[in-house]
Design an enzyme around this catalytic site. Structure first.
Site, PDB file in Angstrom:
ATOM      1  N   HIS A  66      -5.599  -2.466  -3.559  1.00 46.10           N
ATOM      2  CA  HIS A  66      -5.302  -1.377  -4.541  1.00 46.10           C
ATOM      3  C   HIS A  66      -3.796  -1.117  -4.606  1.00 46.10           C
ATOM      4  CE1 HIS A  66      -9.286  -1.349  -6.091  1.00 46.10           C
ATOM      5  NE2 HIS A  66      -9.768  -0.497  -4.865  1.00 46.10           N
ATOM      6  N   HIS A  98       1.691   5.650  -0.660  1.00 47.70           N
ATOM      7  CA  HIS A  98       1.544   4.544  -1.384  1.00 47.70           C
ATOM      8  C   HIS A  98       2.386   4.388  -2.481  1.00 47.70           C
ATOM      9  CE1 HIS A  98      -1.228   7.484  -3.252  1.00 47.70           C
ATOM     10  NE2 HIS A  98      -0.896   6.583  -4.081  1.00 47.70           N
ATOM     11  N   HIS A 100       2.645   2.482  -6.980  1.00 53.54           N
ATOM     12  CA  HIS A 100       2.145   2.119  -8.304  1.00 53.54           C
ATOM     13  C   HIS A 100       3.094   1.191  -8.909  1.00 53.54           C
ATOM     14  CE1 HIS A 100      -1.473   4.649  -7.770  1.00 53.54           C
ATOM     15  NE2 HIS A 100      -0.596   5.664  -7.284  1.00 53.54           N
ATOM     16  N   GLU A 110       3.017   5.671 -13.170  1.00 51.66           N
ATOM     17  CA  GLU A 110       2.040   6.346 -13.827  1.00 51.66           C
ATOM     18  C   GLU A 110       2.365   7.366 -14.606  1.00 51.66           C
ATOM     19  OE1 GLU A 110      -0.746   7.031 -10.141  1.00 51.66           O
ATOM     20  OE2 GLU A 110      -1.819   5.466 -11.509  1.00 51.66           O
ATOM     21  N   HIS A 123       3.851   7.756  -4.217  1.00 52.75           N
ATOM     22  CA  HIS A 123       3.121   8.995  -3.861  1.00 52.75           C
ATOM     23  C   HIS A 123       3.095   9.395  -2.550  1.00 52.75           C
ATOM     24  CE1 HIS A 123       0.785   8.288  -8.011  1.00 52.75           C
ATOM     25  NE2 HIS A 123       2.077   8.856  -8.294  1.00 52.75           N
ATOM     26  N   THR A 210      -5.278   9.943  -9.101  1.00 52.46           N
ATOM     27  CA  THR A 210      -5.259   9.042 -10.241  1.00 52.46           C
ATOM     28  C   THR A 210      -6.197   7.618  -9.993  1.00 52.46           C
ATOM     29  OG1 THR A 210      -3.247   7.613  -9.393  1.00 52.46           O
ATOM     30  CG2 THR A 210      -2.841   9.601 -10.900  1.00 52.46           C
ATOM     31  N   THR A 211      -6.648   7.690  -8.888  1.00 54.94           N
ATOM     32  CA  THR A 211      -7.776   6.633  -8.537  1.00 54.94           C
ATOM     33  C   THR A 211      -9.216   7.304  -8.411  1.00 54.94           C
ATOM     34  OG1 THR A 211      -7.219   6.764  -6.177  1.00 54.94           O
ATOM     35  CG2 THR A 211      -6.014   5.080  -7.246  1.00 54.94           C
TER      36      THR A 211
HETATM   37  O1  1SD Z   1      -4.349   6.316  -5.146  1.00 55.71           O
HETATM   38  C1  1SD Z   1      -4.196   7.399  -4.316  1.00 55.71           C
HETATM   39  C2  1SD Z   1      -5.548   6.968  -3.450  1.00 55.71           C
HETATM   40  O2  1SD Z   1      -5.192   5.937  -2.629  1.00 55.71           O
HETATM   41  C3  1SD Z   1      -5.504   8.310  -2.355  1.00 55.71           C
HETATM   42  O3  1SD Z   1      -4.418   8.222  -1.595  1.00 55.71           O
HETATM   43  C4  1SD Z   1      -5.646   9.561  -3.189  1.00 55.71           C
HETATM   44  C5  1SD Z   1      -5.686  10.681  -2.084  1.00 55.71           C
HETATM   45  O4  1SD Z   1      -6.980  10.829  -1.551  1.00 55.71           O
HETATM   46  O5  1SD Z   1      -4.661   9.489  -3.862  1.00 55.71           O
HETATM   47  C6  1SD Z   1      -4.656   8.530  -5.110  1.00 55.71           C
HETATM   48  S1  1SD Z   1      -3.123   9.173  -5.895  1.00 55.71           S
HETATM   49  O6  1SD Z   1      -3.714  10.090  -7.074  1.00 55.71           O
HETATM   50  O7  1SD Z   1      -2.105   9.793  -5.099  1.00 55.71           O
HETATM   51  N1  1SD Z   1      -2.744   8.070  -6.761  1.00 55.71           N
HETATM   52 ZN    ZN Z   2      -0.965   7.351  -6.166  1.00 57.65          ZN
END
Ligand code: 1SD
Ligand code: ZN
Length: 268
Positions: A66, A98, A100, A110, A123, A210-211
């Site tokens: 992802h 990570h 996007h 995002e 993020h 956002t996931t």
């Molecule tokens: O997409 C991440 C997800 O991988 C995980 O890191 C989560 C935290 O538990 O965060 C989302 S996000 O909202 O930072 N995109």
């Molecule tokens: Zn994220």
């Protein structure tokens, strides 16, 4: 991020709520942030601890199918970097980073800033230190703090990066396949990912992951300054593949409605 995630796909992100009910709930992210609609406010600055200390281990960056992400190791002083200030009433420890992205320029971030969607969004996910598991943090509205940095492509070489972003963008060439990992052979600091960013100028609001499972557990802090990414580096994200061996593209969630929520703006 420690726990096994159930499968989801960005192709049907408008149906996530069928499997993950919270995705259809309130206080969802991302949102469009517009300078005309934010509330200027004298919030305390973000205060960073350990952001300029070297990690005690090398990063293990992985293609999760992802996104591209890595867990945050402790620094040489034995603790993970942490942040407080802004909307945060407690200390939040950095756990994971990570990205996007899109499939072409002007697509990928995002959050939107002043009507504009940027090319990439990073993020840095932090967990409130009063919770001991990700699960617990996700079940509380003050569980997580995510620092978000937007990137815009520039037509120059990557020479302006400090170590950190250089290592991560360079490692993408080794991360093409789902589940592959790469360990860049250089110790870095978390702060080096923020380059010379103005850390005092940010937007903040209460939102969600956002996931899936889209838990409304995130205090979002989105930096107003946009960082550059070289036109040679951005396409490296577009070459990654997902668990089906297909291109891993457009891993950004559609905009969610702000409803009655307030978005604050802190300026230095
Ligand atoms: O997409 C991440 C997800 O991988 C995980 O890191 C989560 C935290 O538990 O965060 C989302 S996000 O909202 O930072 N995109
Ligand atoms: Zn994220």
């Amino acid at each position: 991020f420690g726990t096994v995630e159930r499968k989801f796909s960005y192709v049907d992100s408008t149906k996530w709520h069928e499997t993950f009910p919270l995705c259809g709930g309130a206080e969802q992210s991302p949102i469009a942030i517009s300078r005309h609609k934010v509330i200027p406010i004298g919030l305390p600055p973000l205060q960073f601890a350990g952001y300029d200390e070297l990690f005690q281990d090398l990063l293990r960056i992985q293609n999760s199918g992802h996104t591209v992400n890595f867990s945050i190791p402790p620094t040489v002083f034995g603790e993970r970097p942490s942040v407080t200030g802004g909307l945060l009433q407690d200390f939040y420890e950095a756990r994971e980073v990570h990205f996007h992205w899109g499939s072409q320029q002007s697509k990928g971030s995002e959050h939107l800033l002043n009507g504009r969607r940027y090319d990439l969004e990073m993020h840095i996910v932090h967990r409130n230190t009063k919770y001991s598991t990700t699960e617990e943090a996700r079940n509380n509205t003050d569980g997580l703090a995510v620092l978000a940095v937007l990137f815009k492509v520039v037509r120059t070489g990557p020479s302006f990066y400090q170590p950190g972003l250089t290592e991560i963008f360079g490692s993408l060439l080794h991360l093409g396949d789902f589940n592959s990992t790469y360990v860049p052979p250089v110790l870095i600091t978390l702060g080096s990912l923020l380059s010379n960013l103005d850390r005092g100028n940010f937007y903040c609001y209460k939102g969600s992951l956002t996931t899936p499972p889209c838990s409304p557990s995130v205090l979002w802090h989105v930096f107003a300054e946009v960082l550059p990414i070289s036109h040679q580096d951005l396409p490296k994200f577009w070459q990654l593949r997902n668990r089906h061996g297909r291109p891993l593209l457009n891993n950004f969630r559609p905009l969610q409605s702000q409803e009655t929520r307030q978005v604050f703006h802190r300026r230095p």
